[in-house]
Scaffold this motif. Structure first.
Motif, PDB file in Angstrom:
ATOM      1  N   ASN A   1       6.592   3.023  22.994  1.00 23.32           N
ATOM      2  CA  ASN A   1       6.662   3.991  23.028  1.00 23.32           C
ATOM      3  C   ASN A   1       7.183   4.872  22.027  1.00 23.32           C
ATOM      4  OD1 ASN A   1       6.288   4.232  25.880  1.00 23.32           O
ATOM      5  ND2 ASN A   1       8.472   3.991  26.876  1.00 23.32           N
ATOM      6  N   GLN A   2       8.515   3.766  21.332  1.00 26.50           N
ATOM      7  CA  GLN A   2       9.069   4.654  19.547  1.00 26.50           C
ATOM      8  C   GLN A   2       8.226   4.894  18.704  1.00 26.50           C
ATOM      9  OE1 GLN A   2      12.444   2.824  18.584  1.00 26.50           O
ATOM     10  NE2 GLN A   2      13.347   4.223  17.960  1.00 26.50           N
ATOM     11  N   ILE A   3       6.716   4.086  18.801  1.00 25.45           N
ATOM     12  CA  ILE A   3       5.773   4.213  18.126  1.00 25.45           C
ATOM     13  C   ILE A   3       5.116   5.491  17.895  1.00 25.45           C
ATOM     14  CG2 ILE A   3       3.827   3.616  16.799  1.00 25.45           C
ATOM     15  CD1 ILE A   3       5.680   0.330  17.043  1.00 25.45           C
ATOM     16  N   ARG A   4       4.819   5.595  19.331  1.00 26.28           N
ATOM     17  CA  ARG A   4       3.724   6.127  19.419  1.00 26.28           C
ATOM     18  C   ARG A   4       4.882   7.616  19.239  1.00 26.28           C
ATOM     19  NH1 ARG A   4       0.700   7.435  24.752  1.00 26.28           N
ATOM     20  NH2 ARG A   4       0.437   9.500  25.156  1.00 26.28           N
ATOM     21  N   ALA A   5       6.051   7.887  20.268  1.00 26.47           N
ATOM     22  CA  ALA A   5       6.148   9.385  19.815  1.00 26.47           C
ATOM     23  C   ALA A   5       6.442   9.392  17.708  1.00 26.47           C
ATOM     24  CB  ALA A   5       7.927   9.336  20.152  1.00 26.47           C
ATOM     25  N   LEU A   6       7.062   8.529  17.449  1.00 22.85           N
ATOM     26  CA  LEU A   6       7.076   8.636  15.577  1.00 22.85           C
ATOM     27  C   LEU A   6       5.193   9.087  15.655  1.00 22.85           C
ATOM     28  CD1 LEU A   6       9.200   5.906  14.453  1.00 22.85           C
ATOM     29  CD2 LEU A   6       9.693   8.291  14.674  1.00 22.85           C
ATOM     30  N   VAL A   7       4.422   9.061  15.674  1.00 26.38           N
ATOM     31  CA  VAL A   7       3.017   9.057  15.860  1.00 26.38           C
ATOM     32  C   VAL A   7       2.529  10.445  15.537  1.00 26.38           C
ATOM     33  CG1 VAL A   7       0.304   8.120  15.533  1.00 26.38           C
ATOM     34  CG2 VAL A   7       2.206   6.534  15.219  1.00 26.38           C
ATOM     35  N   THR A   8       2.559  10.676  17.239  1.00 32.25           N
ATOM     36  CA  THR A   8       2.471  12.331  17.672  1.00 32.25           C
ATOM     37  C   THR A   8       3.707  13.259  17.190  1.00 32.25           C
ATOM     38  OG1 THR A   8       4.519  11.186  19.580  1.00 32.25           O
ATOM     39  CG2 THR A   8       1.208  10.834  19.468  1.00 32.25           C
ATOM     40  N   LYS A   9       4.824  12.478  16.721  1.00 32.29           N
ATOM     41  CA  LYS A   9       5.841  13.032  16.336  1.00 32.29           C
ATOM     42  C   LYS A   9       6.659  13.911  17.385  1.00 32.29           C
ATOM     43  CE  LYS A   9       3.190  14.789  11.607  1.00 32.29           C
ATOM     44  NZ  LYS A   9       1.774  13.882  11.586  1.00 32.29           N
ATOM     45  N   ILE A  68       0.986  -1.758  -0.184  1.00 30.97           N
ATOM     46  CA  ILE A  68       0.404   0.117  -0.083  1.00 30.97           C
ATOM     47  C   ILE A  68       1.137   1.320   0.151  1.00 30.97           C
ATOM     48  CG2 ILE A  68      -1.899   1.341   1.585  1.00 30.97           C
ATOM     49  CD1 ILE A  68      -2.859  -1.404   2.196  1.00 30.97           C
ATOM     50  N   ALA A  69       1.438   1.532   0.828  1.00 35.35           N
ATOM     51  CA  ALA A  69       3.123   2.101   1.172  1.00 35.35           C
ATOM     52  C   ALA A  69       3.530   2.757  -1.009  1.00 35.35           C
ATOM     53  CB  ALA A  69       4.010   2.113   1.835  1.00 35.35           C
ATOM     54  N   ALA A  70       3.723   1.567  -1.575  1.00 34.02           N
ATOM     55  CA  ALA A  70       4.136   1.620  -2.952  1.00 34.02           C
ATOM     56  C   ALA A  70       3.040   2.280  -3.365  1.00 34.02           C
ATOM     57  CB  ALA A  70       4.929   0.257  -2.989  1.00 34.02           C
ATOM     58  N   CYS A  71       1.809   1.835  -3.481  1.00 41.47           N
ATOM     59  CA  CYS A  71       0.632   2.756  -3.916  1.00 41.47           C
ATOM     60  C   CYS A  71      -0.111   3.603  -3.701  1.00 41.47           C
ATOM     61  CB  CYS A  71      -0.350   1.703  -4.135  1.00 41.47           C
ATOM     62  SG  CYS A  71      -0.035   0.135  -4.664  1.00 41.47           S
ATOM     63  N   MET A  72       0.124   3.655  -2.023  1.00 40.69           N
ATOM     64  CA  MET A  72      -0.567   5.301  -2.172  1.00 40.69           C
ATOM     65  C   MET A  72       0.023   6.880  -1.288  1.00 40.69           C
ATOM     66  SD  MET A  72      -4.029   3.328  -0.920  1.00 40.69           S
ATOM     67  CE  MET A  72      -4.953   2.173  -1.773  1.00 40.69           C
ATOM     68  N   PRO A  73      -0.242   7.478  -1.308  1.00 40.18           N
ATOM     69  CA  PRO A  73       0.640   8.743  -0.095  1.00 40.18           C
ATOM     70  C   PRO A  73       0.639   8.583   1.417  1.00 40.18           C
ATOM     71  CG  PRO A  73      -1.380   9.728  -1.423  1.00 40.18           C
ATOM     72  CD  PRO A  73      -1.395   7.818  -2.203  1.00 40.18           C
ATOM     73  N   VAL A  74       1.157   7.648   1.711  1.00 41.46           N
ATOM     74  CA  VAL A  74       1.363   7.073   3.353  1.00 41.46           C
ATOM     75  C   VAL A  74       2.627   8.095   3.828  1.00 41.46           C
ATOM     76  CG1 VAL A  74      -0.522   5.323   2.751  1.00 41.46           C
ATOM     77  CG2 VAL A  74       2.264   5.302   3.383  1.00 41.46           C
ATOM     78  N   SER A  75       2.185   8.708   4.763  1.00 45.74           N
ATOM     79  CA  SER A  75       2.958   9.510   5.492  1.00 45.74           C
ATOM     80  C   SER A  75       4.897   8.796   6.093  1.00 45.74           C
ATOM     81  CB  SER A  75       3.223  10.488   6.464  1.00 45.74           C
ATOM     82  OG  SER A  75       2.386   9.952   7.436  1.00 45.74           O
ATOM     83  N   LYS A  76       4.606   7.551   6.348  1.00 47.91           N
ATOM     84  CA  LYS A  76       5.089   6.397   7.350  1.00 47.91           C
ATOM     85  C   LYS A  76       5.178   5.293   7.261  1.00 47.91           C
ATOM     86  CE  LYS A  76       6.768  10.146  10.789  1.00 47.91           C
ATOM     87  NZ  LYS A  76       5.772  11.243  10.885  1.00 47.91           N
ATOM     88  N   LEU A  77       5.771   4.338   7.705  1.00 45.22           N
ATOM     89  CA  LEU A  77       5.386   3.164   6.942  1.00 45.22           C
ATOM     90  C   LEU A  77       6.401   2.178   8.252  1.00 45.22           C
ATOM     91  CD1 LEU A  77       4.623   0.117   5.742  1.00 45.22           C
ATOM     92  CD2 LEU A  77       6.090  -0.102   3.988  1.00 45.22           C
ATOM     93  N   ILE A  78       5.440   1.450   9.890  1.00 46.37           N
ATOM     94  CA  ILE A  78       6.444   0.876  10.161  1.00 46.37           C
ATOM     95  C   ILE A  78       6.451  -0.163  10.129  1.00 46.37           C
ATOM     96  CG2 ILE A  78       6.653   0.391  12.805  1.00 46.37           C
ATOM     97  CD1 ILE A  78       5.600   4.017  13.320  1.00 46.37           C
ATOM     98  N   LEU A  79       7.184  -1.778  10.511  1.00 46.39           N
ATOM     99  CA  LEU A  79       6.887  -2.491  10.163  1.00 46.39           C
ATOM    100  C   LEU A  79       7.191  -3.522  11.545  1.00 46.39           C
ATOM    101  CD1 LEU A  79       8.384  -3.065   6.605  1.00 46.39           C
ATOM    102  CD2 LEU A  79       6.433  -3.143   7.379  1.00 46.39           C
ATOM    103  N   LEU A  80       6.612  -4.630  11.122  1.00 42.66           N
ATOM    104  CA  LEU A  80       6.856  -5.692  12.824  1.00 42.66           C
ATOM    105  C   LEU A  80       7.256  -7.200  12.641  1.00 42.66           C
ATOM    106  CD1 LEU A  80       4.355  -4.419  15.335  1.00 42.66           C
ATOM    107  CD2 LEU A  80       6.801  -3.261  15.621  1.00 42.66           C
TER     108      LEU A  80
END
Length: 231
Positions: free
Chosen positions: A219-227, A95-107
């Protein structure tokens, strides 16, 4: 009488989290849901397949359910951050390759979907092989779902090489299902310069279930999401 209490305004940012190939589906993200509960960020958790419907075996429908969730938010002019676990990480990358999303986080993304030495035990656990525990709320996955899972991964796994938004990957060094080498290999093929691979020492496949590492990752995900943390 004036109302001095203001309701929390919803952020323009929305997080779409895509689950993996397992019986728990979106419940895999309960720790993430709890972590973001106090923020104004909207969390969207699409169900990619229905384990109670043995006929839900069209791989394109599994992918479309994720795409439709993101499309709805983009049509509302929302900023979308994608998070994907295991199989969901492969779909999120597509989806990130096809649509204008702002960040991609993979687990623990499943670009190489099974450590074949553990394939039998892995698939048995995901499908619910063996005797179910009493009061187990999760239905077993139909046997035909395994080939659908493999089809989804095989058809989309190269799309990560087309992603140009910032990408953060978490992968455990003790992942018993998806080898860390899978993420290392794909990381080198990602074209964007805004990328990071975080290797979690001694952590298995289900990163958010790890009692020690999960709070740090969240905590790192939350910090990225909330900028609070730029990336």
């Amino acid at each position: 009488m004036l109302n001095f209490f203001k309701t929390r305004q919803q952020s323009k940012t929305a997080v779409v989290a895509l689950h993996g190939f397992g019986r728990r589906r979106t419940d895999e993200f309960l720790p993430l849901k709890n972590s973001l509960a106090s923020t104004p960020v909207q969390l969207v958790l699409p169900e990619l397949f229905n384990p109670r419907d043995p006929q839900d075996i069209d791989p394109q429908r599994w992918i479309e359910r994720a795409e439709e969730a993101v499309q709805r938010l983009l049509q509302q002019d929302r900023e979308v951050i994608l998070i994907g676990f295991s199989m969901g990480g492969v779909i999120a990358s597509h989806i990130a390759a096809c649509m204008p999303v702002s960040k991609l986080i993979l687990l623990a993304p499943a670009f190489s979907y099974v450590n074949m030495a553990n394939a039998a035990d892995f698939l048995s656990g995901l499908l619910g092989g063996g005797k179910k525990e009493e009061n187990d709320p999760y239905p077993n996955l139909p046997a035909d779902f395994t080939s659908v899972f493999m089809n989804v991964v095989d058809s989309l796994k190269q799309d990560i090489t087309l992603v140009d938004c910032p990408i953060l990957i978490f992968h455990g060094t003790a992942d018993e299902t998806i080898a860390l080498s899978s993420s290392r290999r794909i990381f080198n093929k990602i074209p964007t310069t805004q990328k990071a691979l975080v290797m979690l020492e001694g952590v298995g496949h289900r990163i958010l279930d790890d009692p020690v590492v999960s709070p740090l990752v969240l905590n790192q995900i939350r910090a990225l999401v909330t900028k609070e943390l730029p990336f």
